[in-house]
Design an enzyme around this catalytic site. Structure first.
Site, PDB file in Angstrom:
ATOM      1  CG  ASP A 127      98.263  87.563  20.198  1.00 53.06           C
ATOM      2  OD1 ASP A 127      97.575  87.484  19.173  1.00 53.06           O
ATOM      3  OD2 ASP A 127      97.805  87.898  21.310  1.00 53.06           O
ATOM      4  CG  ASP A 180      93.958  92.522  19.085  1.00 47.27           C
ATOM      5  OD1 ASP A 180      94.845  93.250  18.604  1.00 47.27           O
ATOM      6  OD2 ASP A 180      92.858  92.357  18.541  1.00 47.27           O
TER       7      ASP A 180
END
Length: 384
Positions: free
Chosen positions: A11, A13
């Site tokens: 991932d 953010d």
């Protein structure tokens, strides 16, 4: 040997860079901030393992009025450039631009952007990881057939997850680790890297190629030019359940010494490479093995220090073309290169039985010692 590729699906953010709490959009260079330790940790992962890095991120409404592309790309490209300058290269980057309410098949935790990884036999998804800061990332891992690591730099979220850890792992059997420190996360990932080694050792006396896989047993291919020695090394591969390929070209026209010694050194080097920093291994192994009138005892410690304690009495000078005096020298050379302690004792009347029992007991002890049993370093010193 298993050559399928393993992946870290990362991932963006909240996992690689800090997610702004006010609008959850990194839409300016001023907002770009890396999470603590991520660059150093990922550099370790890419230099010490063969994981491919794949970024998977939801960017709500990217390209719409609420999130214009011209505010997104400068910060994103700066992030990628920084990683690149530190030797951290991404195999691919997948960005979903939809809003959550659209329920798009491409939006995490759905797998629409990643179907080619699922359909190809090139990738080992069961041995791969999804790393993210939301439970949707864990669900993505479940949907892909991967393992999951939950990461957060937010202390409150971390404490909440840890308090719920048992329930979360019951709900998501793929969840392996809840973590708030990238160094710890990298240690865990590296513990599960492919434990393979390729060694080419060449001198004026020998030319040796070793391929070792500690976790994928295959039919051993061993050619040293000394049939009885080949037979003994087959015992290592079979009884330790290692994948082993070994080809030796030695100066047998002189004698067997250099071939046997250098094979041990190359094999020891292969174990050092395959074990890496030894996170999670049992470290110690031992086995007591009977073979007809013979009894062999072997104990091994991957301590980082070489030492051989060897007890045997031979009744003849050679067995099947292999000098009996070279048995001890083989194990002494292996200890030196593999940086391990070996205790070996054998008693018997038949030297063939004694040597074979030693190699079989050694193999079984090695299998025990390299087994991964937890996620810690097996030492109070902090290094091995």
């Amino acid at each position: 040997m298993n050559s399928k590729k393993k992946i870290l699906f990362l991932d963006r953010d909240g996992t690689l860079i800090v997610e702004p709490p006010e609008d959850f959009q990194v839409d300016s260079l001023e907002k770009l901030q890396f999470v603590p330790k991520v660059i150093t940790a990922l550099h370790r992962v890419v230099t010490q393992s063969d994981y491919l890095l794949v970024m998977v991120t939801n960017q709500d409404g990217l390209g719409t009025q609420s999130f214009p592309e011209d505010t997104f790309w400068p910060a994103h490209q700066k992030m990628m450039q920084t990683f690149e300058q530190e030797g951290i290269r991404f195999f691919d980057v997948h960005i979903d631009r939809t809003f959550e309410h659209e329920n798009a098949p491409t939006r995490k935790p759905r797998t629409g952007l990643l179907t080619h990884y699922m359909e190809s036999e090139e990738y080992d998804l069961a041995a791969s990881f999804v790393v993210g800061d939301r439970l949707s990332d864990v669900q993505l891992a479940a949907n892909l057939g991967c393992q999951a690591i939950l990461y957060t730099a937010e202390e409150e979220k971390y404490r909440k997850w840890k308090a719920e850890e048992e329930a979360l792992k019951k709900q998501y059997p793929c969840l392996r680790l809840i973590c708030n420190d990238w160094y710890r996360l990298a240690d865990y990932v590296l513990m599960h890297k492919s434990r393979r080694a390729q060694i080419h050792r060449q001198t004026n006396e020998t030319d040796i190629v070793v391929a070792l896989d500690l976790d994928t047993p295959t039919e051993a291919v061993i050619q040293t030019g000394i049939p009885f020695f080949d037979h003994m090394l087959h015992q290592l591969a079979r009884h330790a359940a290692f994948g082993l390929q070994l080809e030796v070209k030695g100066d047998l026209e002189i004698d067997e010494h250099h071939t046997i010694e250098d094979t041990a050194l190359a094999l020891g080097q292969a174990f050092v490479q395959a074990l890496g920093k030894k996170w999670g291994i049992r470290r110690y192994g031992h086995f007591l093995l009977p073979m007809d009138e013979t009894i062999a005892q072997v104990a091994v410690d991957f301590s980082g220090r070489p030492y051989l304690n060897f007890h045997a009495q031979w009744h003849r000078e050679r067995v099947g073309g292999m000098p009996t005096e070279m048995v001890k020298h083989f194990f002494a050379s292996f200890c030196h290169a593999a940086q391990c302690n070996l205790y070996m004792r054998v008693e018997g009347e038949n030297d063939h039985h004694q040597i074979e029992a030693l190699f079989k007991a050694w193999a079984r002890a090695m299998r025990m010692a390299v087994e991964i049993i937890d996620d810690r370093l097996p030492s109070t010193k902090g290094t091995l």
